[in-house]
Design an enzyme around this catalytic site. Structure first.
Site, short mmCIF file in Angstrom:
data_model
loop_
_atom_site.label_atom_id
_atom_site.label_comp_id
_atom_site.label_asym_id
_atom_site.label_seq_id
_atom_site.Cartn_x
_atom_site.Cartn_y
_atom_site.Cartn_z
N GLU A 125 0.78 -1.23 0.00
CA GLU A 125 0.00 0.00 0.00
C GLU A 125 0.82 1.29 0.00
O GLU A 125 0.41 2.28 -0.59
CB GLU A 125 -0.93 0.00 1.23
CG GLU A 125 -1.97 -1.11 1.24
CD GLU A 125 -3.02 -0.92 0.15
OE1 GLU A 125 -3.32 0.23 -0.22
OE2 GLU A 125 -3.54 -1.94 -0.35
N SER B 15 -44.31 -33.02 42.72
CA SER B 15 -43.74 -33.50 43.99
C SER B 15 -42.29 -33.09 44.19
O SER B 15 -41.76 -33.24 45.30
CB SER B 15 -43.86 -35.02 44.07
OG SER B 15 -45.23 -35.40 44.13
#
Length: 825
Positions: A87, A485
């Site tokens: 770049e 239960s």
């Protein structure tokens, strides 16, 4: 001539001044609209949130832009060299704009004028930072001028390393990855420090045009661009020519990382984490905040929980027969194409989180087997390949399907009575070499499962249903169900905490409760007449409803409601007797949390799926651990005492009561309603079954000294599971499979006996002290100052009944008192 030269010189000066003035006016106008570059100092890019398991394994990631921020010091030199070569090779030398590079671009653009090529921009890394962070991507002269001005200003305000750091963490690499760290994971499934020269060069080639250099669609272009970057690295002196030649011979080697959940079977758990983070910090923090989340999930236990629940659901479902094929397709033209289309159209859902299963289509069926075609593979472009894979389902591997699950009693004799050509079904391999499979079907029954550390509340495993791909509804945390239960231990805990003992005797006989003109007659499961007087231990071991109602009536439901709320089962419990049998609605998570209080000796806990959250800078912003440690951060040792963690949790239940109810629930596993379902011999196990009216839900919640787990099974729209579908028959075996697997990862320990607890042998039937050598006795735990009754007294109907009164009113009691061996208790 001199006068003429002077004239032209004057004209040139005027023209120059005019142009300079025009340029100055233009630049002044452009500069007025420039954004403030100072925002770069406080720049916080959107960063992925990463969720980790308790052992550090990555569970999942959440991000809109898959990015991980890395400081420039953590980025290897070879990676920086690759980007500088691709770049901006003069990055560390120019003032923000590369004049020589700009000149080359102008020359090249003039040479390429009219060729149709895109003009070269000659943007430096600084200019790209200015564009990406502060400007739009418009291809205009104004934008380029603004970009240049901002570049000069940025270079004056920030160091070169800071600018490069911003660039490498911001740029887009394709495949929804942003920043160099995210790109390294996405393309190569490795960290930046592990990238080779060739891999770094390929990533450096991508910012120019990720789609143009796609690793699969444009592989040759990607290789050419990568090799160009490698050559520039050698040309600029970052690598040797030998290294460059070696790098260019390497394949792209892209190993695309799978997005989404990374820890298998954790979908329900990670979704719960996601919801909690959004609820605590908001949507933006989750997807952009870069949080590091350490969760409580234990991968081994999560796999064990998934396997146990899935096996239990499948076992129940298959015992009720075949529901029919997933869908039916026309196989006459090409069964492979037809099956693939059914999957693509969603007619045959792909259970991605049940990888053991495959979708298949029936090609033919006979009395001995069914021939199937398996889901065809696809090439890189998604096109179905020509290869076709077939297999067989032997008759023995689908016997469960011979019964029709749609209500009819008819049974088939073989596969041809169940399957027809064109039926799409799920199959699971039996022998991959022999290409034999067993028939499978997603169960209609569902369930939720939670496992927790009872001492900390850390959720170690969570399963919200058979398959997250099938249904995202989390039945462990979102389903409100009646615990039945399995709620009874809290009724008995309230009793033991308020003067009763495990040897207290309650009448087990028919009872009528009249409320508002309505008569309620609770009965025991499978036994409406009751069995006469029995101890509290027997009542919980055998899950006696009539006893529980009488006990709750004797105590007062206000007390029971207070304990239920204290344990966190309900926020506000209605103090009516029916609630003593678990008729209220709660979640698996709440029930397991409540049992954890009993398991840890009565300390309140806060269930959590998150241990700690750190922000993007590593600062801890949430911690589940609330205990404090005085002296843990001493600067030096001066013969002081060893620091200890101060446990400031609320004591919800007396530790002695917790031990008593634990001992009673051990009896549930050893000889009660869960007897024979849990086969763990090297450590104690306590728990309680639960079955709601009409067998709509089957529960089991239990624990060892270091883990508590619970689950329910039921239809999402509550309906009967079928006669005999109890907590002991359906849920307890699932718990048993899990706890046996979990025990392999945890040390064997015993339940802690509180100091001062007294142990006395009592008669199982009467609860009175047993004489030496007396049969049918059990050693019970008593608190100091309590013990077995001296006379036989029975709690019933709100009154205490003496031995003589019971002898006059109950033949069962007569037998219990005189023989002590009726076998009815």
């Amino acid at each position: 001539m001199i006068r003429l030269i002077g004239y032209f010189f004057g004209m040139a000066c005027v023209l120059f001044l005019g142009v300079a003035a025009a340029v100055a006016i233009y630049l002044n106008g452009v500069s007025k609209d420039l954004p403030d570059y100072a925002v770069l100092a406080a720049y916080e890019p959107p960063v992925a949130t990463r969720v980790h398991a308790g052992n550090g394994a990555l569970v999942t990631e959440y991000a809109r832009e898959r990015r991980l921020f890395l400081p420039i010091q953590a980025i290897p030199d070879r990676v920086k060299a690759a980007f500088l070569s691709a770049e901006d090779k003069n990055f560390y030398n120019h003032p923000g704009v590369d004049i020589f590079g700009l000149g080359r671009a102008v020359v090249n653009n003039l040479q390429n004028f009219g060729s149709g090529r895109r003009p070269e921009g000659a943007s430096t890394i600084t200019q790209q930072v200015a564009k990406n962070f502060l400007l739009s991507a418009d291809q205009t002269m104004d934008r380029k001028v603004k970009e240049a001005i901002l570049s000069f200003r940025i270079e004056q305000a920030y160091s070169k390393d800071k600018i490069l750091e911003l660039y490498l963490n911001e740029i887009f690499f394709g495949l929804n990855s942003y920043g160099i760290a995210g790109a390294a994971l996405t393309y190569f499934d490795k960290s930046v420090t592990e990238l080779t020269t060739a891999e770094a060069a390929y990533l450096a080639a991508l910012p120019k045009g990720p789609n143009n250099y796609h690793p699969f669609r444009h592989q040759q272009a990607a290789l050419d661009r990568r090799n160009w970057v490698v050559d520039r690295m050698a040309e600029n002196g970052y690598i040797t020519q030998m290294d460059a030649d070696d790098a260019k011979t390497q394949p792209l080697g892209v190993k695309q990382r799978r997005s989404g959940t990374h820890l298998f079977a954790s979908d329900y758990f990670s979704e719960e984490v996601r919801r909690q983070i959004i609820g605590r910090y908001g949507d933006k923090s989750l997807y952009e905040g870069g949080l590091s989340v350490r969760t409580s999930i234990n991968p081994e236990l999560q796999l064990a929980a998934r396997a146990a629940l899935q096996n239990g659901l499948l076992d129940y479902d298959e015992r009720r027969g075949f529901q029919g094929p997933v869908t039916t397709v026309d196989i006459s033209p090409d069964w492979g194409v037809s099956l693939a289309k059914a999957i693509t159209d969603g007619k045959a859902p792909d259970l991605r989180d049940v990888p053991e299963w495959q979708l298949a289509v029936v090609i033919s069926a006979s009395a001995k087997s069914a021939e199937i075609g398996l889901r065809p593979a696809a090439d890189g472009g998604g096109k179905v390949t020509e290869e076709r894979v077939t297999g067989t389902i032997p008759a023995d591997a689908m016997k469960w399907a011979y019964r029709d699950a749609k209500g009819s009693r008819r049974t088939a004799k073989g596969p041809d009575g169940v399957l027809s050509p064109g039926d799409v079904v799920y199959v699971e391999p039996i022998n991959e070499e022999a290409k034999t499979f067993r028939l499978r079907q997603p169960p209609k029954v569902q369930g939720g499962f939670v496992a927790m550390d009872p001492n900390t509340g850390r959720v170690l495993a969570m399963v919200g249903g058979f398959s997250y791909a099938q249904s995202e509804f989390n039945r462990a945390t979102q389903a409100m169900r009646q615990p039945g239960s399995s709620f009874k231990p809290f009724v008995y805990s309230a009793a033991l905490d308020n003067g009763y003992t495990p040897a207290s005797v309650v009448l087990d006989a028919p009872i009528e409760i009249v409320t508002g003109g309505q008569v309620w007659r609770p009965s025991n499961y499978g036994d409406k007449d009751g069995n006469g007087p029995a101890t509290l231990r027997t009542g919980i071991e055998k899950s006696r409803n009539q006893m529980t109602v009488r006990l709750a009536q004797d105590m007062g439901m206000e007390l029971v409601a207070e304990y239920a709320e204290r344990f966190g089962i309900y926020d506000k419990m209605l103090p009516v007797l029916a609630m003593s049998l678990g008729s209220g609605e709660t979640t698996v998570m709440r029930m397991v949390s409540a049992y954890a209080v009993i398991a840890n000796g009565g300390k309140q806990i806060k269930p959590t799926v998150i241990d700690r959250i750190q922000d993007r800078y590593g600062k801890t912003i949430f911690r589940h651990e609330e205990r404090t440690c005085e002296g843990c951060n001493a600067n030096s040792w001066a013969n002081q005492e060893e620091p200890v963690l101060a446990d400031n949790r609320e004591q919800v239940l007396d530790p002695m009561t917790a031990y008593q109810i634990t001992s009673m629930m051990e009896g549930v596993v050893q000889r009660g309603s869960a007897a024979g379902k849990i086969h763990l011999t090297d450590r104690p196990v306590a728990g309680k079954t639960g079955t709601t009216n009409d067998e709509k839900d089957a529960w089991f919640v239990g624990f060892t000294p270091n883990i508590v787990a619970g689950l329910y099974i039921g239809f999402d729209t509550p309906g009967p599971l079928g006669r005999g579908s109890t907590g002991g028959g359906l849920a307890a075996p699932i718990f048993g499979q899990f706890i046996e697997a979990a025990a392999k990862h945890m040390p064997a320990e015993k339940f802690l006996v509180p100091e001062g607890m007294q142990f006395v042998a009592v008669n199982r039937k009467t609860g009175m002290m047993a004489m030496e050598g007396e049969p049918d006795t059990i050693t019970e735990a008593f608190k100091p100052g309590t013990g077995p009754a001296d006379v036989f007294q029975v709690i019933g109907g709100g009154e205490y009944m003496t031995q003589d009164q019971i002898l006059d009113s109950s033949p069962q009691a007569q037998q219990a008192i005189t023989s002590g061996a009726s076998g009815l208790f």
